[in-house]
Motif scaffolding. Structure first.
Motif, short mmCIF file in Angstrom:
data_model
loop_
_atom_site.label_atom_id
_atom_site.label_comp_id
_atom_site.label_asym_id
_atom_site.label_seq_id
_atom_site.Cartn_x
_atom_site.Cartn_y
_atom_site.Cartn_z
N HIS A 53 3.50 -48.73 -79.17
CA HIS A 53 3.10 -47.78 -80.82
C HIS A 53 1.87 -47.82 -80.23
N MET A 54 1.38 -46.22 -81.16
CA MET A 54 0.15 -46.13 -80.91
C MET A 54 -0.43 -45.87 -82.53
N PRO A 55 -2.28 -45.48 -82.89
CA PRO A 55 -2.55 -45.61 -84.53
C PRO A 55 -1.89 -44.56 -84.78
N THR A 56 -1.57 -44.30 -85.66
CA THR A 56 -0.77 -42.58 -85.83
C THR A 56 -1.95 -42.40 -87.50
N ARG A 74 -3.94 -42.87 -94.54
CA ARG A 74 -3.68 -44.22 -93.71
C ARG A 74 -3.27 -44.40 -92.67
N VAL A 75 -3.98 -44.93 -91.76
CA VAL A 75 -3.77 -45.31 -90.61
C VAL A 75 -2.47 -46.74 -90.37
N VAL A 76 -1.93 -46.72 -89.11
CA VAL A 76 -0.74 -47.64 -89.25
C VAL A 76 -0.47 -46.94 -88.18
N MET A 77 0.27 -48.13 -87.54
CA MET A 77 0.60 -47.82 -85.55
C MET A 77 1.87 -47.97 -86.02
N ALA A 78 2.32 -46.70 -85.03
CA ALA A 78 3.84 -45.94 -84.76
C ALA A 78 3.63 -45.94 -83.79
N PRO A 79 5.35 -45.68 -83.38
CA PRO A 79 5.98 -44.87 -82.33
C PRO A 79 5.54 -43.48 -82.36
N PHE A 103 7.92 -49.46 -95.86
CA PHE A 103 6.80 -50.73 -94.83
C PHE A 103 6.75 -50.94 -93.40
N THR A 104 7.66 -50.09 -93.08
CA THR A 104 7.95 -51.12 -91.15
C THR A 104 6.71 -51.29 -90.27
N SER A 105 5.56 -49.93 -91.20
CA SER A 105 4.63 -49.61 -90.21
C SER A 105 3.85 -50.20 -90.19
N PRO A 106 2.85 -51.08 -89.44
CA PRO A 106 1.78 -52.34 -89.85
C PRO A 106 0.13 -51.11 -89.90
N PRO A 107 -0.60 -50.95 -90.35
CA PRO A 107 -1.84 -50.87 -91.12
C PRO A 107 -2.72 -50.97 -89.86
N VAL A 108 -4.23 -50.41 -89.69
CA VAL A 108 -4.74 -50.73 -89.00
C VAL A 108 -6.15 -51.01 -89.33
N PRO A 109 -6.00 -52.06 -89.91
CA PRO A 109 -7.50 -52.15 -90.49
C PRO A 109 -9.09 -51.58 -90.31
N GLN A 150 -8.27 -37.25 -87.93
CA GLN A 150 -8.04 -38.42 -85.97
C GLN A 150 -8.66 -39.33 -86.33
N SER A 151 -7.57 -40.37 -85.55
CA SER A 151 -8.00 -42.41 -85.29
C SER A 151 -8.25 -42.95 -83.89
N ASN A 152 -9.22 -43.30 -84.03
CA ASN A 152 -8.74 -43.82 -82.07
C ASN A 152 -8.04 -43.04 -81.08
#
Length: 389
Positions: A53-56, A74-79, A103-109, A150-152
């Motif tokens: 998964h990548m930052p989205t 909001r920045v999350v990890m997702a496919p 609620f399944t995509s973990p956030p990127v703090p 855009q992030s990372n």
């Protein structure tokens, strides 16, 4: 957001013994709660990275003036295939989305996010929950405009922002739960059912509210419509799809984050609404607001308090009355505070049609024009649907 000023350095000898041991224990416990939450999110992020998964950057609607814009995301990890243009895509959107998917995509703090607005690029940081709530100075034309995030190294995400013209003097703030959508949110079990289980296509719009809101915009076409809710940012795109599908006016959603904070176990929904209303009063000092809510939570109390503190910024307060069964599920009705705000008109009614008639009596709506023309949503907010592989 202003940075906190670091506390002066102290030693153990500088601090006198305190009898408030229980208060200290509570603070320690709450700090443990945030620590546990952070560790849980870290575990989920590592698992997401292993799965490729990548930052989205999930894009939310923002607002601003011709000189600045408030950007929300909001920045999350997702496919890669889960999102297009910052919006969740899959065949399940066609077939019905169960709330738990939000609620399944973990956030990127504390993710670094680049915002491009008005031809300029700015770098901001997300908070510990991955939420970006940043104001950047940019020259933009009134109306709907687009901002890029855009992030990372993520794919660029485009989000809509509504730029309010300097001459606008009327705006609309509307609650969501039990005001534009019937959710019975205050009751814990039903709140969980609506948030995590219920198919989003099964949510019920409140009769007549969309037409009433569009009639307000017909008379004040440039007015902003802002939806203020105690719901979590996780459900922002679900609510946006609901509003679009049921022909509500397009506008920013001001939501909050769930979970513990540095000083409490749970965030205060009432405090969130009070804070956001005060911020709108500062952001648009010349705008008078129509405040729309329901009598099943704290809306009448919150709006009355705002009207007492800012009587020159309230055009009218509009309260949708819950049915007896809805009021029972909501834990009862709020007290009627109309007598505490002299000079501020109130409307109480069971649906949008009844409330519209009262607004006609106040001269806010045109009594000779009962229909409304729904406004077109911005193109970047149209949610394309693709089939999953």
């Amino acid at each position: 957001m202003a940075e906190r000023t670091p506390a002066p350095h102290t030693t153990a000898e500088d601090v006198p013994p305190s009898p408030l041991l229980e208060e200290r224990d509570v603070l320690i416990t709450e700090h443990v709660a945030t620590m546990l939450q952070d560790r849980w999110h870290a575990f989920r992020r590592k698992s997401a990275v292993r799965r490729g998964h990548m930052p989205t950057v999930m894009s939310f609607t923002g607002y601003g003036t011709t000189g600045w814009v408030r950007v929300l995301s909001r920045v999350v990890m997702a496919p890669d295939e889960a999102f297009v243009n910052g919006r969740r895509l899959a065949k399940m959107v066609e077939d019905g989305v169960r709330g738990w998917h939000n609620f399944t995509s973990p956030p990127v703090p504390y993710a670094l996010v680049e915002i491009t607005a008005g031809g300029q690029t700015f770098s901001v940081r997300a908070d510990r929950g991955g939420v970006v709530d940043a104001v950047v100075e940019a020259d933009m034309e009134p109306g709907w405009q687009s901002v890029t995030l855009q992030s990372n190294g993520s794919e660029p995400s485009f989000t809509d922002v509504y730029i309010v013209d300097d001459h606008v003097v009327t705006g609309v703030v509307s609650d969501v739960d039990d005001t534009v959508v019937v959710t019975y949110l205050p009751r814990p079990f039903l709140a969980a059912w609506n948030s995590f289980v219920l198919d989003e296509h099964a949510r019920t719009p409140t009769p007549g509210m969309a037409v009433m809101l569009h009639r307000l915009l017909d008379q004040q076409p440039a007015s902003p419509v802002i939806y203020l809710s105690t719901g979590a940012w996780n459900v922002a795109q679900t609510l946006s799809r609901f509003l679009s599908r049921n022909l509500y006016p397009f506008g920013p959603l001001l939501l909050t984050s769930w979970g513990p904070t540095e000083d409490r176990w749970f965030r205060s929904g009432l405090e969130h609404k009070v804070t956001q209303l005060d911020r709108l009063a500062r952001d648009y000092p010349d705008v008078r607001w129509l405040l729309i809510g329901d009598d099943g939570q704290h809306d009448p109390e919150i709006y009355a308090d705002f009207a007492r503190r800012h009587p020159d910024k309230v055009r009218a307060i509009v309260i949708r009355q819950l049915t007896p069964s809805q009021a029972v599920l909501a834990g009862g009705r709020a007290e009627d505070p109309r007598d505490s705000t002299p000079g501020v008109p109130w409307c109480y009614g069971p649906d949008g049609a009844d409330l519209a008639r009262q607004l006609e009596g106040l001269g806010i709506l045109d009594a000779g024009r009962a229909e409304a023309n729904p406004q077109t949503w911005p193109l970047t907010s149209q949610l394309p649907v693709v089939a999953a592989e």
